[in-house]
Design a protein around this motif. Structure first.
Motif, PDB file in Angstrom:
ATOM      1  N   GLY A 104      29.740  44.666  35.832  1.00  0.00           N
ATOM      2  CA  GLY A 104      29.950  45.833  34.881  1.00  0.00           C
ATOM      3  C   GLY A 104      29.357  46.902  35.001  1.00  0.00           C
ATOM      4  N   HIS A 105      30.179  47.903  34.755  1.00  0.00           N
ATOM      5  CA  HIS A 105      29.552  49.328  35.056  1.00  0.00           C
ATOM      6  C   HIS A 105      28.867  49.910  33.946  1.00  0.00           C
ATOM      7  N   ILE A 106      28.842  49.344  32.839  1.00  0.00           N
ATOM      8  CA  ILE A 106      28.150  49.888  31.508  1.00  0.00           C
ATOM      9  C   ILE A 106      26.825  48.944  31.186  1.00  0.00           C
ATOM     10  N   LYS A 107      25.821  49.731  31.081  1.00  0.00           N
ATOM     11  CA  LYS A 107      24.464  49.205  30.862  1.00  0.00           C
ATOM     12  C   LYS A 107      24.145  49.135  29.432  1.00  0.00           C
ATOM     13  N   ASN A 108      23.782  47.925  28.835  1.00  0.00           N
ATOM     14  CA  ASN A 108      23.258  47.519  27.374  1.00  0.00           C
ATOM     15  C   ASN A 108      21.857  47.489  27.504  1.00  0.00           C
ATOM     16  N   VAL A 109      21.287  48.793  27.045  1.00  0.00           N
ATOM     17  CA  VAL A 109      19.793  48.936  27.069  1.00  0.00           C
ATOM     18  C   VAL A 109      19.056  48.015  26.328  1.00  0.00           C
ATOM     19  N   SER A 110      19.775  47.424  25.215  1.00  0.00           N
ATOM     20  CA  SER A 110      18.596  46.664  24.370  1.00  0.00           C
ATOM     21  C   SER A 110      18.350  45.351  25.077  1.00  0.00           C
ATOM     22  N   ASP A 111      19.214  44.696  25.693  1.00  0.00           N
ATOM     23  CA  ASP A 111      19.127  43.422  26.422  1.00  0.00           C
ATOM     24  C   ASP A 111      19.312  43.384  28.097  1.00  0.00           C
ATOM     25  N   GLY A 112      19.679  44.454  28.473  1.00  0.00           N
ATOM     26  CA  GLY A 112      20.022  44.391  29.966  1.00  0.00           C
ATOM     27  C   GLY A 112      21.397  44.065  30.310  1.00  0.00           C
ATOM     28  N   ARG A 113      22.121  43.486  29.382  1.00  0.00           N
ATOM     29  CA  ARG A 113      23.665  43.059  29.823  1.00  0.00           C
ATOM     30  C   ARG A 113      24.354  44.094  30.478  1.00  0.00           C
ATOM     31  N   ASP A 114      25.072  43.835  31.429  1.00  0.00           N
ATOM     32  CA  ASP A 114      25.882  44.685  32.129  1.00  0.00           C
ATOM     33  C   ASP A 114      27.359  44.270  31.474  1.00  0.00           C
ATOM     34  N   LEU A 115      27.953  45.446  30.897  1.00  0.00           N
ATOM     35  CA  LEU A 115      29.071  45.193  30.161  1.00  0.00           C
ATOM     36  C   LEU A 115      30.342  45.920  30.785  1.00  0.00           C
ATOM     37  N   ASN A 116      31.328  45.460  30.497  1.00  0.00           N
ATOM     38  CA  ASN A 116      32.842  45.947  30.810  1.00  0.00           C
ATOM     39  C   ASN A 116      32.780  45.410  32.245  1.00  0.00           C
ATOM     40  N   GLY A 117      32.484  44.267  32.606  1.00  0.00           N
ATOM     41  CA  GLY A 117      32.810  43.640  33.734  1.00  0.00           C
ATOM     42  C   GLY A 117      33.657  42.681  33.690  1.00  0.00           C
ATOM     43  N   TYR A 118      34.214  41.787  34.767  1.00  0.00           N
ATOM     44  CA  TYR A 118      34.988  40.511  34.418  1.00  0.00           C
ATOM     45  C   TYR A 118      34.807  39.426  35.452  1.00  0.00           C
ATOM     46  N   ASP A 119      35.446  38.488  35.356  1.00  0.00           N
ATOM     47  CA  ASP A 119      35.456  37.266  36.233  1.00  0.00           C
ATOM     48  C   ASP A 119      37.026  36.696  35.829  1.00  0.00           C
ATOM     49  N   ASN A 120      37.876  37.102  36.820  1.00  0.00           N
ATOM     50  CA  ASN A 120      39.253  36.816  36.593  1.00  0.00           C
ATOM     51  C   ASN A 120      39.892  35.848  37.957  1.00  0.00           C
ATOM     52  N   TRP A 121      40.497  34.703  37.742  1.00  0.00           N
ATOM     53  CA  TRP A 121      41.091  34.150  38.759  1.00  0.00           C
ATOM     54  C   TRP A 121      42.615  33.675  38.211  1.00  0.00           C
ATOM     55  N   GLY A 122      43.353  33.434  39.490  1.00  0.00           N
ATOM     56  CA  GLY A 122      44.823  33.105  38.751  1.00  0.00           C
ATOM     57  C   GLY A 122      45.428  32.518  40.004  1.00  0.00           C
ATOM     58  N   ILE A 123      46.506  31.977  39.944  1.00  0.00           N
ATOM     59  CA  ILE A 123      47.353  31.223  40.924  1.00  0.00           C
ATOM     60  C   ILE A 123      48.920  31.154  40.595  1.00  0.00           C
ATOM     61  N   ARG A 124      49.608  31.436  41.606  1.00  0.00           N
ATOM     62  CA  ARG A 124      51.094  31.609  41.565  1.00  0.00           C
ATOM     63  C   ARG A 124      51.795  30.698  42.481  1.00  0.00           C
ATOM     64  N   GLY A 125      52.702  29.825  42.256  1.00  0.00           N
ATOM     65  CA  GLY A 125      53.377  29.066  43.587  1.00  0.00           C
ATOM     66  C   GLY A 125      54.780  29.321  43.308  1.00  0.00           C
ATOM     67  N   LYS A 126      55.626  29.673  44.304  1.00  0.00           N
ATOM     68  CA  LYS A 126      57.119  29.790  44.336  1.00  0.00           C
ATOM     69  C   LYS A 126      57.782  28.726  45.353  1.00  0.00           C
ATOM     70  N   LEU A 127      59.043  28.321  44.597  1.00  0.00           N
ATOM     71  CA  LEU A 127      59.662  27.452  45.529  1.00  0.00           C
ATOM     72  C   LEU A 127      61.078  27.994  45.435  1.00  0.00           C
ATOM     73  N   LEU A 128      61.678  28.170  46.922  1.00  0.00           N
ATOM     74  CA  LEU A 128      62.977  28.394  47.015  1.00  0.00           C
ATOM     75  C   LEU A 128      63.718  27.268  47.702  1.00  0.00           C
ATOM     76  N   VAL A 129      64.560  27.010  46.785  1.00  0.00           N
ATOM     77  CA  VAL A 129      65.708  25.563  47.255  1.00  0.00           C
ATOM     78  C   VAL A 129      67.098  26.397  47.699  1.00  0.00           C
ATOM     79  N   GLU A 130      67.564  26.041  48.961  1.00  0.00           N
ATOM     80  CA  GLU A 130      68.849  26.567  49.389  1.00  0.00           C
ATOM     81  C   GLU A 130      69.810  25.338  49.576  1.00  0.00           C
TER      82      GLU A 130
END
Length: 763
Positions: free
Chosen positions: A211-237
């Motif tokens: 997070g690149h925004i600092k919350n001065v009242s409690d030291g939190r770093d805001l506007n950050g993220y923790d993302n994950w994902g998965i994609r599967g593709k199956l081609l049948v001929e």
């Protein structure tokens, strides 16, 4: 000291590149002459080369995105000059614009003007489209109305993403990125045959930012993220005539986002408010460079999205191709924003507490598309099809505001539950009639019928805490709104293109776009609740596509004019402490666009674009005034005439450029490279109400990467600098929702310089 060292280093890199270029050109004399790759697009639902399709489209390959460090839809704006991105409090409210036109509303009952399409599946809301670009084959940005072939909500354009298909040989890739600010990303793909008739591809990713925004009242770093994902593709001929593609994907997003920052208190209408805020913000100082805030309540923006789709393609012996695409998707989203931007819970004179602003959205969509493409006969070809789409969206929201008056603290609170259902059925057809001598008439029609069901349940007496007053509306008035509306529309396009020779094509095109009716699912009094009319657009475009005989230069240009009727926008409802959706009369956009790709030498490639866009409100005579607007500034009877004013976040000029220099190192088993990516845009106004304090001056960004790679591209190692010149800019500037005359902003991650490194290994 650091800036001087950086300037010296940058100058040395550029000088070394320039000195090396003649040697590269000399080396190229002994090598095979390199040419530009042929770019295939599906803008007309048939595979065509970019240089032959009579549509203004920018196409970026997955390799282009990786080379430029672009890994999200928002980042595309650095590569496509006609595209801009506006940050808001969450994915549902953020927006993209093409040629200055987009949809920026808080209501979940409104479709986007720019349609997102991923692997042939139209996404119902633009929030679903703000996803990570991982293992991408290409991204196409189709500019101007595309409602004929791309579903029902493409009145301004389409962003079409195509992911990589399964391969017939075993292959894989691992990509690791680390950057300042505890930013990490890991992406991996494996692909290959599972049997003689089945192949698969599995892709996963994980990315995080402190997070690149600092919350001065409690030291939190805001506007950050923790993302994950998965994609599967199956081609049948199962046979040489049939392909079956099955796709399943899942994405989880956890963000402590999106907290905004106070930009300016000097224009506060009440000087006491400005002085009080400055004291309460301490040590935060309001400024255009402010990256700090002072909050006490949770800030989050979390979503979960998954979907499955199946595509069947059958090729008949007579040359016809039948395609069926079936898809189902779900999107669940929740967020809260600490709106008062202060770290205390109890109100005080002149200052309001607004800690609870929380909503949940649950969306499901089902779609089915059938297409039949004819053979490309000597004089004629066509595509016909049918499209079915169903959407169910539920939205709930809670809000509580507390203020100090002469009678003590008074709180207002409320909640609502709303739902929107949409059914759309359409038939369409598109064709080409070749007249001979290089001239082709093309066009298409789409006949659609859609039904919009809506329901909002809200009892203003049902406050969140005992003793609170109802938020907006009339106390004791029961609000249970239930209704539906239907619409039938005919949209289409027609044009002529002429192939002058193998290298030059020109075209003229007219298109009508459509975006369906909407219902404002948000806090508002029952008497102000209404259906918003459909948005329609009429577009005229002339284009030119040229490439040199040796295919080392491609140059595409377009001139356009588009008019929008019943443009859907939002305005503030002060009494209800919210914003409402309305038809904002007529708007138009016109301009000129230029895209070019050039191989300057066998080792030097230059890509770039220029867009001049004049996006205006043509007629909106009774728009709401901005806070504090006086009669001398155009506010009469609480309304103003916005006719002739700029559309939000639509710069007159935008330039983008990418210069890549490959550096052969013949004495070593690897080669080097340097890449510069840059963009510049002119001044913008971020708000449709034309508040003079919500403008941003023109600015430019420059990104640098350099590294080494295996001669066979088996691995790449690089370092990069984003925002090399440390140019501060905002992705949105707006009037603070609580304090009159106070201005706030969102500063994105790359609004300041940061460094990183990347390693990619393929097999």
């Amino acid at each position: 000291m650091f800036n001087n060292q950086l300037n010296i280093t940058t100058s040395c890199i550029v000088l070394a590149t320039c000195l090396a270029m003649p040697a590269f050109a000399q080396d190229a004399d002994h090598d095979t002459e390199r040419t530009l790759e042929t770019v295939m697009v599906t803008a007309t639902k048939r595979p065509e080369t970019l240089q032959n399709v009579p549509v203004a489209v920018s196409a970026k390959s997955g390799q282009d995105l990786e080379n430029s460090g672009v890994s999200s839809i928002e980042g595309l704006a650095t590569l496509v000059p006609s595209l801009t991105f506006t940050q808001s409090s969450n994915e549902l409210n953020s927006s993209v614009r093409i040629r200055g036109v987009g949809t920026e509303v808080f209501s979940s009952g409104v479709e986007p003007s720019v349609s997102f399409v991923v692997d042939d599946v139209v996404l119902a809301r633009q929030g679903q489209g703000f996803q990570d670009l991982v293992d991408i084959e290409r991204v196409e940005v189709l500019r101007g109305p595309q409602s004929t072939l791309f579903g029902k909500n493409a009145s301004a354009g389409v962003i079409s993403v195509t992911t990589q298909a399964p391969s017939d040989t075993l292959s894989g890739k691992i990509d690791i990125t680390a950057a300042e600010g505890e930013e990490y990303a890991l992406r991996g793909t494996i692909s290959g045959p599972l049997s003689d008739t089945v192949s698969g591809r599995l892709t996963g990713f994980s990315k995080s930012l402190k997070g690149h925004i600092k919350n001065v009242s409690d030291g939190r770093d805001l506007n950050g993220y923790d993302n994950w994902g998965i994609r599967g593709k199956l081609l049948v001929e199962p046979s040489s005539a049939m392909d079956l593609t099955f796709i399943a994907d899942y994405r989880d997003t956890q963000q402590d986002c999106c907290a905004y920052q106070i930009r300016n208190t000097s224009t506060a209408l009440n000087p006491v408010v400005g002085a009080t805020l400055d004291a309460l913000l301490d040590p935060v100082v309001a400024s255009p460079e402010n990256r700090q805030t002072n909050l006490n309540a949770p800030v989050y923006n979390n979503s979960e999205q998954w979907g499955v789709s199946g595509k069947a393609e059958y090729r008949f012996d007579n040359g016809y191709i039948f395609t069926s695409i079936t898809a189902y998707r779900e999107w669940d989203f929740e967020n809260n924003l600490d709106v008062d931007a202060l770290s205390f819970e109890d109100p005080m004179p002149g200052v309001v507490t607004f800690d609870l602003n929380s909503g949940q959205t649950s969306l499901t969509q089902t779609s089915q598309e059938f297409r039949l493409a004819s053979p490309e006969w000597e004089n004629f070809d066509y595509v016909i099809g049918a499209y079915l789409f169903e959407l169910d969206l539920d939205r709930s929201f809670r809000r509580r505001i507390e203020a100090m008056t002469g009678l003590g603290a008074i709180a207002q609170s409320g909640q609502f539950n709303g739902s929107v259902g949409n059914k759309n059925y359409a038939v369409f057809g598109s064709g080409n009639w070749r007249l001979g001598q290089g001239t082709t008439i093309f066009g298409g029609l789409r006949l659609l019928n859609e039904t919009l069901d809506y329901q909002v349940y809200r009892d203003p007496t049902n406050t969140l805490q005992s003793g609170d007053f109802p938020l907006g509306g009339s106390a004791g008035t029961f609000a249970d709104i239930d209704g539906d509306t239907s619409d039938t529309a005919l949209v289409g396009n027609i044009g002529v293109r002429h192939q002058w020779n193998d290298d030059l094509m020109t075209y003229l095109r007219y298109a009508r776009g459509y975006k369906g009716r909407a219902f404002d699912v948000i806090f508002t009094a029952p008497q102000n609740t209404h259906v918003v009319d459909a948005e329609q657009s009429d577009s005229y475009e002339a284009g030119l596509k040229f490439q040199t005989a040796n295919n080392r230069l491609q140059l595409n240009a377009a001139i356009f004019w588009t008019n929008y009727e019943d443009f859907q926008a939002q305005e503030r409802d002060v009494a209800a402490s919210t914003v409402v959706v309305a038809n904002a009369g007529e708007v138009s956009t016109k301009g000129i666009e230029l895209d070019a790709t050039a191989l300057l030498t066998n080792t030097t490639m230059l890509q770039g674009g220029v867009a001049y866009t004049d996006a205006k409100v043509d007629s909106f005579p009774f728009a709401q005034c901005y806070r504090g607007q006086t009669a001398s500034e155009g506010c009469v009877n609480a309304t103003q005439d916005l006719s002739g004013k700029d559309l939000p976040n639509s710069p007159d000029w935008r330039f983008t450029a990418s210069l890549r220099q490959d550096i052969p190192l013949k004495a070593l088993p690897f080669d080097g490279f340097i890449q510069l990516d840059g963009s510049w845009q002119s001044e913008v106004q971020f708000q449709i109400d034309q508040n003079p304090n919500t403008t941003q001056d023109g600015y430019g960004l420059l990104h640098l990467s350099a590294g080494i790679q295996d001669e066979d591209n088996a691995w790449t190692a690089s370092v990069f600098v984003r925002n090399l010149l440390d140019e501060t800019y905002a992705s949105n500037i707006f009037a603070d929702p609580l304090y009159p005359g106070v201005i706030s902003h969102y500063l994105p991650r790359d609004s300041e310089r940061y460094f990183g490194a990347r390693l990619a290994v393929s097999f």
